[in-house]
Design a protein around this motif. Structure first.
Motif, PDB file in Angstrom:
ATOM      1  N   SER A 101      -5.772   1.601  -6.671  1.00  0.00           N
ATOM      2  CA  SER A 101      -5.104   1.749  -5.364  1.00  0.00           C
ATOM      3  C   SER A 101      -3.603   1.519  -5.509  1.00  0.00           C
ATOM      4  O   SER A 101      -2.806   2.156  -4.811  1.00  0.00           O
ATOM      5  N   ARG A 105      -1.484   4.403  -4.032  1.00  0.00           N
ATOM      6  CA  ARG A 105      -0.860   4.107  -2.736  1.00  0.00           C
ATOM      7  C   ARG A 105       0.474   3.372  -2.873  1.00  0.00           C
ATOM      8  O   ARG A 105       1.177   3.193  -1.874  1.00  0.00           O
ATOM      9  N   VAL A 292      -5.453   3.794   4.785  1.00  0.00           N
ATOM     10  CA  VAL A 292      -4.336   3.123   4.130  1.00  0.00           C
ATOM     11  C   VAL A 292      -4.720   1.668   3.857  1.00  0.00           C
ATOM     12  O   VAL A 292      -5.685   1.143   4.417  1.00  0.00           O
ATOM     13  N   GLN A 296       0.823  -0.513   2.196  1.00  0.00           N
ATOM     14  CA  GLN A 296       1.228   0.885   2.391  1.00  0.00           C
ATOM     15  C   GLN A 296       1.666   1.113   3.838  1.00  0.00           C
ATOM     16  O   GLN A 296       2.677   1.784   4.110  1.00  0.00           O
TER      17      GLN A 296
END
Length: 812
Positions: A101, A105, A292, A296
């Motif tokens: 992630s 992200r 999200v 982020q």
């Protein structure tokens, strides 16, 4: 157009359940068929969410996905430590999801958490910082980055707690919308927000002393529907409920945050892990909503609005944080008429003990540690290593000088005393309905261990004062009366010394094979000079054993003598080791003369050489106690099985005849068939697992045995059989994915799974499916199409999906 952002957060946590004297969880029968609750919840929740199944209408697997990649999440440090040791597969998926992630992200999905889930607004300022700093150190070690967000245990918050988070460099936390008191727009007036009557789809800035922290308020209605309603009934229901959290009338970018206990996803609600995976897959395909994480979201949505929160509030108590210090009316379980009047006295007793422990720590650390409280905070560097390898070097660095072995042990004992003092404030001790519940007894065991360490390192006995304070805590159980009786009857029997651990090892080594060196719980051991003899009906065993605690580096060097009088009657004594001459003297007195001396003479000799306390089978820790009992029963059960088999063979034709004429088989004869045929199946599956018989031959014999059991109406006890067959499956899958004659291994695997079906076994194929799915997506597949399709059918995959994953073109 305004953006619609969605953040799903899972708070994954279990209270620490380890026995404080051995740092291991003992068997918990209430978690049956699993060893303990951590193991059970790992199978039902933590592992499945890292390898969640997407299935078709027939229950066939279409895909296996890691939901942690799409969730915001926090795992309690003590839970992660358990996963690292006992479920490294699930642990690795959690770490990998955060790393991936971060790449995808720009921010990781993981949040940090307080070390052992203490209620931070109720902690002393010093303990609050330690809880935060230990949680941050644990996070850095596991996730190899600085955390941005922090999950507060029970979301319990006040200004001092938020200020402490901001002071440690945290950017944000998540709170319940019911913790908000008022909000205001940039340049606007304050508006009442009590009762969650405000827009939770934006981040808010909360002032805490001289600092600020961003707070994300989750949607309370949706969170409640996930935890207690039907929102996790299906992927469609979940999607509909989430979609309803957005409001077309809002004229700003919306961030819908939904927080839930992670254990809801598969443990509290069976199948919720698959529901979540299906919903996440569909969300990724739908336009208009973007998944999200909160780091982020902060890049995309400016924090312009302000909020104030209620001092001392939480997500699980309508009265703030009273659930952890008073009889506020919140409870879980319990009988009618029960109260939680014990909570305040328990809090007072442990607060008082903490003050005494802190005084002992400061006084005894003088001359050892220049800054003992800084050292306590930095002790997390040692805690994050399961084997505590750096402990002696750590205290030497903190001392700023070379320490003697005795000084190093004292410093580590003091730090462990402080750790136990932290653990005794784990929130679960106050959460439920009764003082004598397992969660409250657990925090009292931590208190007992801290008291023991204070006695050992400083010579002070804090137990009488603790017991007096606990006497003010009333139990709902009349047989226990109060906290003092709970402590004496449910906690004090658990207290064990280093000598007690040595006795545990000596008795175990006299019954079953134990290597000469290794680990027993959190103690490194070595056994030397083993000798054994028989004195009539009594078995006598001698050895020298050495122990070293990985936690405190305390050592034991002792000679142990174990007498086994038969059945479950053991007597073990220990004496300090004084050299080879001592062992030689013991061998002469207890072993060489054994055949000639009477039992009375033997016991007098044992009393002379081992004048201390005696240990018996009840002094073994629970798992070993049961293992020893099982070993002792094996011979007896084997003799009974032989007798049953003889009766069965003598009467088999009679039983078949009775069945043919539709006449009932007498109960005693049915039992002989049950026992004999189950033993036969176990013998064959065990031999197959060990590679002692050919699988084809085993299948023939097992098929015949199953058919005979069917004809006789016998009941096969298949739990042990299931374990053997699951191990066969694991072995063949391991060989298949390693490329060891894959065609042969695939054929054997299909045969084993077919056999399991004939035996009526419901196998746990979760790990086998994971490995085969990963193998099919690699470049290792050398099976032909038909063999791969057969594997798919047997392992409950959608045939077309596994074939496509393995690179086979879909036929025209």
């Amino acid at each position: 157009m305004s953006r619609r952002l969605l953040c799903l957060h899972g708070h994954f946590y279990q209270p620490p359940r380890e026995n404080p004297w051995i740092e291991a969880i003992e068997v918990q029968d209430s978690a049956d068929p699993f060893h303990d609750w951590n193991e059970r919840i790992a199978v039902e929740c933590y592992a499945p969410n890292g390898a969640a199944r997407l299935k078709d209408g027939r229950g066939r697997i279409l895909d296996i996905v890691d939901s942690y990649l799409h969730l915001s999440f926090n795992f309690g440090p003590t839970l992660l430590a358990w996963l690292e040791r006992h479920r490294p597969d699930a642990y690795a998926r959690v770490l990998d999801a955060d790393a991936r992630s971060l790449e995808l992200r720009g921010h990781g999905n993981a949040l940090a958490q307080g070390y052992n889930h203490a209620i931070l607004p109720l902690a002393s300022p010093r303990d609050r910082l330690t809880q935060i700093r230990w949680g941050l150190a644990d996070f850095r070690r596991r996730f190899h980055r600085e955390p941005e967000g922090f999950w507060l245990p029970e979301t319990a918050a006040d200004a001092a707690t938020l200020e402490a988070l901001a002071g440690e460099g945290l950017r944000y936390t998540i709170l319940s919308p019911y913790q908000a008191v008022r909000i205001r727009a940039p340049g606007g007036e304050w508006v009442d927000a009590t009762g969650a009557r405000f827009d939770p789809t934006r981040p808010y800035r909360v002032r805490a002393g001289a600092r600020e922290l961003t707070v994300f308020f989750y949607d309370g209605h949706i969170a409640r529907d996930l935890a207690f309603g039907d929102a996790l009934g299906s992927a469609a229901a979940l999607l509909d409920r989430l979609q309803a959290g957005f409001d077309p009338g809002r004229e700003h970018d919306e961030l819908l945050t939904v927080a839930v206990d992670g254990e809801t996803l598969g443990h509290h609600k069976k199948g919720a892990d698959e529901v979540l995976a299906g919903a996440l897959r569909e969300l990724a395909r739908r336009p208009g909503v973007e998944l999200v994480n909160l780091g982020q979201a902060l890049d995309w949505i400016p924090v312009e609005w302000e909020a104030e929160i209620a001092e001392g509030s939480s997500w699980s108590c309508a009265h703030g944080v009273e659930r952890w210090r008073s009889d506020c009316g919140c409870s879980a379980g319990g009988a009618e008429g029960w109260t939680q009047a014990w909570r305040a006295p328990l809090r007072n007793a442990l607060d008082g003990l903490r003050g005494q422990l802190d005084a002992v720590y400061e006084r005894e650390a003088a001359g050892l540690l220049p800054d003992p409280w800084r050292t306590r905070d930095r002790y997390a560097e040692v805690l994050v290593d399961p084997e505590r390898r750096d402990a002696p070097d750590f205290v030497r660095r903190e001392a700023g000088r070379a320490l003697s072995a005795e000084e190093s042990v004292r410093a580590l004992q003091l730090l462990e005393m402080q750790r136990q003092g932290q653990l005794m404030f784990t929130s679960c001790g106050w959460f439920f309905s009764e003082l004598s519940g397992i969660e409250t007894v657990q925090v009292l065991r931590y208190a007992a261990r801290a008291v023991q360490l204070a006695r050992e390192v400083a010579g002070v006995d804090l137990q009488p004062g603790l017991e007096r304070a606990l006497a003010a805590a009333p139990s709902n159980d009349p047989a226990l009366a109060n906290g003092r009786e709970v402590f004496r009857r449910l906690v004090e029997p658990s207290v064990v010394s280093l000598e007690g651990v040595g006795a545990h090892l000596a008795i175990a080594a006299s019954v079953r094979p134990v290597p000469d060196a290794g680990w027993v719980f959190c103690y490194a051991y070595r056994v030397e000079g083993r000798r054994a003899a028989a004195a009539g009906p009594v078995a006598v065993a001698l050895c020298r054993l050495q122990l070293e605690s990985a936690l405190t580096r305390e050592t034991l060097d002792a000679v142990a003598c174990v007498l086994h009088f038969g059945a479950a009657d053991f007597r073990c004594g220990l004496a300090p080791y004084r050299g080879p001459e001592q062992l030689a003297e013991l061998e002469e007195a207890l072993l060489a003369r054994s055949p000639a001396q009477s039992l009375a003479q033997l016991l007098r000799s044992v009393d002379r050489f081992f004048p201390g306390r005696d240990y018996g089978l009840r002094d073994l820790f629970l798992d070993e106690r049961r293992r020893v009992a099982g070993t002792l029963l094996e011979g007896t059960l084997r003799r009974y099985e032989d007798g049953y088999r003889e009766i069965f063979e003598d009467n088999r034709r009679l039983m078949e005849f009775l069945r043919e004429i539709d006449s009932p088989v007498p109960g005693p004869l049915r039992v002989t068939a049950d026992v004999t045929l189950t033993a036969r199946v176990l013998r064959v599956t065990g031999a197959a697992r060990r590679g002692e018989v050919d699988l084809a031959a085993a299948e023939v014999e097992l098929g015949a045995t199953v058919e005979l059991a069917r004809r006789l109406g016998a009941h096969l006890h298949i739990d042990a059989v299931r374990r053997d067959v699951e191990q066969l499956v694991e072995d063949r899958v391991a060989a298949l994915v390693a490329g060891q004659a894959p065609a042969a291994r695939a054929a054997e695997l299909a045969g084993i799974l077919s056999l399991a079906e004939r035996l009526g076994l419901r196998l746990d194929l979760w790990n086998a499916q994971n490995r085969v799915w990963a193998w099919a997506g690699s470049a290792m597949v050398t099976l032909d199409r038909e063999a791969t399709a057969e594997l798919a059918r047997r392992l409950w995959f959608d045939e077309a999906m596994l074939l496509a994953r393995a690179g086979f073109a879909t036929p025209a």
